[in-house]
Design a protein around this motif. Structure first.
Motif, PDB file in Angstrom:
ATOM      1  N   LEU B  40      24.635  27.916 -28.542  1.00  0.00           N
ATOM      2  CA  LEU B  40      26.338  27.329 -28.516  1.00  0.00           C
ATOM      3  C   LEU B  40      26.590  26.530 -28.928  1.00  0.00           C
ATOM      4  O   LEU B  40      27.902  26.020 -28.498  1.00  0.00           O
ATOM      5  CB  LEU B  40      26.107  26.954 -26.499  1.00  0.00           C
ATOM      6  N   ALA B  41      26.492  25.606 -29.425  1.00  0.00           N
ATOM      7  CA  ALA B  41      26.849  25.126 -30.175  1.00  0.00           C
ATOM      8  C   ALA B  41      27.391  25.245 -31.640  1.00  0.00           C
ATOM      9  O   ALA B  41      28.159  24.167 -32.422  1.00  0.00           O
ATOM     10  CB  ALA B  41      25.342  23.355 -30.550  1.00  0.00           C
ATOM     11  N   GLY B  65      19.405  31.360 -18.615  1.00  0.00           N
ATOM     12  CA  GLY B  65      20.805  30.969 -19.179  1.00  0.00           C
ATOM     13  C   GLY B  65      21.554  31.275 -19.798  1.00  0.00           C
ATOM     14  O   GLY B  65      22.833  30.596 -19.869  1.00  0.00           O
ATOM     15  N   LEU B  66      21.484  30.878 -21.343  1.00  0.00           N
ATOM     16  CA  LEU B  66      22.309  31.573 -21.534  1.00  0.00           C
ATOM     17  C   LEU B  66      23.071  32.519 -21.619  1.00  0.00           C
ATOM     18  O   LEU B  66      24.342  33.121 -22.314  1.00  0.00           O
ATOM     19  CB  LEU B  66      21.403  31.715 -23.544  1.00  0.00           C
ATOM     20  N   GLN B  67      22.386  34.012 -21.131  1.00  0.00           N
ATOM     21  CA  GLN B  67      22.985  34.512 -20.679  1.00  0.00           C
ATOM     22  C   GLN B  67      24.151  34.693 -19.957  1.00  0.00           C
ATOM     23  O   GLN B  67      25.727  35.022 -20.346  1.00  0.00           O
ATOM     24  CB  GLN B  67      22.348  36.027 -20.436  1.00  0.00           C
ATOM     25  N   ARG B  72      30.086  33.762 -19.515  1.00  0.00           N
ATOM     26  CA  ARG B  72      31.409  33.025 -19.282  1.00  0.00           C
ATOM     27  C   ARG B  72      32.571  33.051 -19.903  1.00  0.00           C
ATOM     28  O   ARG B  72      33.254  32.550 -19.506  1.00  0.00           O
ATOM     29  CB  ARG B  72      30.667  31.624 -18.334  1.00  0.00           C
ATOM     30  N   LEU B  73      31.688  32.994 -21.222  1.00  0.00           N
ATOM     31  CA  LEU B  73      32.670  33.089 -22.381  1.00  0.00           C
ATOM     32  C   LEU B  73      33.530  34.138 -23.361  1.00  0.00           C
ATOM     33  O   LEU B  73      33.999  34.565 -24.006  1.00  0.00           O
ATOM     34  CB  LEU B  73      31.919  32.824 -23.673  1.00  0.00           C
ATOM     35  N   GLU B  74      32.927  35.341 -21.879  1.00  0.00           N
ATOM     36  CA  GLU B  74      33.468  37.280 -22.645  1.00  0.00           C
ATOM     37  C   GLU B  74      33.142  36.983 -23.502  1.00  0.00           C
ATOM     38  O   GLU B  74      33.578  37.912 -24.390  1.00  0.00           O
ATOM     39  CB  GLU B  74      34.726  36.295 -22.022  1.00  0.00           C
ATOM     40  N   GLU B  97      23.108  42.445 -15.608  1.00  0.00           N
ATOM     41  CA  GLU B  97      24.403  41.730 -15.884  1.00  0.00           C
ATOM     42  C   GLU B  97      24.449  41.331 -17.660  1.00  0.00           C
ATOM     43  O   GLU B  97      25.155  41.232 -17.988  1.00  0.00           O
ATOM     44  CB  GLU B  97      23.652  39.804 -16.145  1.00  0.00           C
ATOM     45  N   GLY B  98      23.937  43.135 -17.844  1.00  0.00           N
ATOM     46  CA  GLY B  98      24.371  43.598 -18.764  1.00  0.00           C
ATOM     47  C   GLY B  98      23.519  43.541 -19.591  1.00  0.00           C
ATOM     48  O   GLY B  98      24.018  43.533 -21.493  1.00  0.00           O
ATOM     49  N   ALA B  99      22.922  42.726 -20.310  1.00  0.00           N
ATOM     50  CA  ALA B  99      21.544  43.054 -21.302  1.00  0.00           C
ATOM     51  C   ALA B  99      21.487  43.734 -21.797  1.00  0.00           C
ATOM     52  O   ALA B  99      21.015  45.404 -21.436  1.00  0.00           O
ATOM     53  CB  ALA B  99      19.896  42.131 -20.664  1.00  0.00           C
TER      54      ALA B  99
END
Lengths: 205, 205
Positions: B40-41, B65-67, B72-74, B97-99
């Motif tokens: 994420l960084a 959690g990363l998923q 959320r970031l689309e 959730e779309g994995a």
DNA sequence: TCATCCATAAGGGAAAACCCTTATATCAGC
DNA sequence: GCTGATATAAGGGTTTTCCCTTATGGATGA
């Protein structure tokens, strides 16, 4: 539209009964099957099924096998797997193939009820979409080959004059076909025509 | 279009390295991360990521959690989970959730390679679609409120005369706006206009 | 053979769209 | 106060669409 139906498939009589009774508390009609093949043999159930609650491990055709068969039939009913013996590859495969959910026994009753209700709503939407699509395809099929040629030109944004040149016919003939296209497709503007053709997926993109 | 990148996230150095080397045999650029937060960084990685190969169980932010964060970031990159400790609810949830897939360790190397390649292709397609959509939205945003009103009428199949009545203005003004709409949207037929508006999902259906 | 559908084409006129220019009033920003 | 963007409107002419009718030739089918 047909009356909705939830199909419960489990070879264990007690489980099948309890899941059936549980789902009936939602006010949804339920039909239970002791084997996957029984489902495929019941045309009425297949036609009405808005959701299939399915055990994975069953003698004869397995739950996964039934999913495959339903996919091949292009059946739109969401499938909710219920299993005590699920492993990672099995769940991943089922979900990749479009399963609506995969619940592990023993499952929370409310979770199953929620998922069944969502699935039935999704099925209803798919049926509405499918019915609309069938309607439009019926209208498109009623076009003659030449009318279809002209329609393609219209949707591509060509002028009657250009369509006439493309097809090597007179503008007057194009006008004739064009009027028939609008009539047969039951639209009264070019915008409506383009809209339904695009939405029906018959415009090659 | 940015150069594609596959992100490998696993807290186990050996696993991370071997997966990275494996995927590099496809000729795809790989960047490895020891933790989900590191991904994420890394703005460059996020911007280029065409696929994320992700361990589920990690200290700090988990794979799941990363998923969530990426959703959320689309972010459109397909996620392939890789885990030795997957259970049924976890896999089901990740897939819902779309994995893109959920592989169990130890996995068949060829399977991972195949899935990564499919995922990268899917990502490329999503990016093309997204870029097109952004382009169209940019054009739509360049319309003034009034031009947008007129465009809505055009797409709805209304005549200029009717649009003028709807908006309480003269037909001549509608003609003016109509010409501007065609110019700003860079189309030269009503059919094209309707097509892009429908495809961009900005027509309320 | 007769009826029907289809593709072709034409005439003629009304309506609409398209394309150009010009013009006024408002409003925001420099 | 000037400039630029916006919304409004009109004139005038060309092109296109739309709608009606009529008509011919070929193919299909009862």
């Amino acid at each position: 539209m047909d009356e909705p139906l939830v199909c419960v498939v489990d070879d264990d009589d007690a489980v099948r009964l309890s899941i059936g009774l549980l789902i009936e508390t939602l006010g949804l009609p339920v039909r239970s099957f002791a084997s996957a093949l029984d489902v495929l043999a019941d045309d009425d159930a297949l036609a009405r099924a808005h959701c299939v609650v399915l055990d994975v491990r069953m003698p004869g055709l397995s739950g996964v096998g039934l999913q495959e068969r339903l996919l091949r039939l292009e059946h739109s009913a969401p499938i909710i797997f219920v299993s005590a013996h699920g492993d990672v590859p099995m769940v991943a495969r089922a979900m990749r193939e479009g399963a609506f959910d995969f619940l592990q026994k023993p499952f929370n009753e409310q979770v199953l009820l929620d998922r069944v209700q969502e699935a039935v709503q999704l099925a209803a939407q798919r049926r509405r979409d499918g019915a609309w699509l069938a309607d439009i395809h019926g209208r498109l099929d009623s076009l003659t080959a030449r009318e279809r040629d002209v329609m393609d030109g219209m949707v591509a944004g060509r002028l009657n004059k250009q369509i006439a040149e493309d097809l090597g016919i007179s503008m007057k003939t194009v006008e004739q076909h064009r009027a028939r296209v609008m009539e047969k497709l039951q639209v009264d503007s070019l915008a409506e025509l383009v809209r339904i053709v695009v939405r029906s997926g018959c415009d090659g993109g």
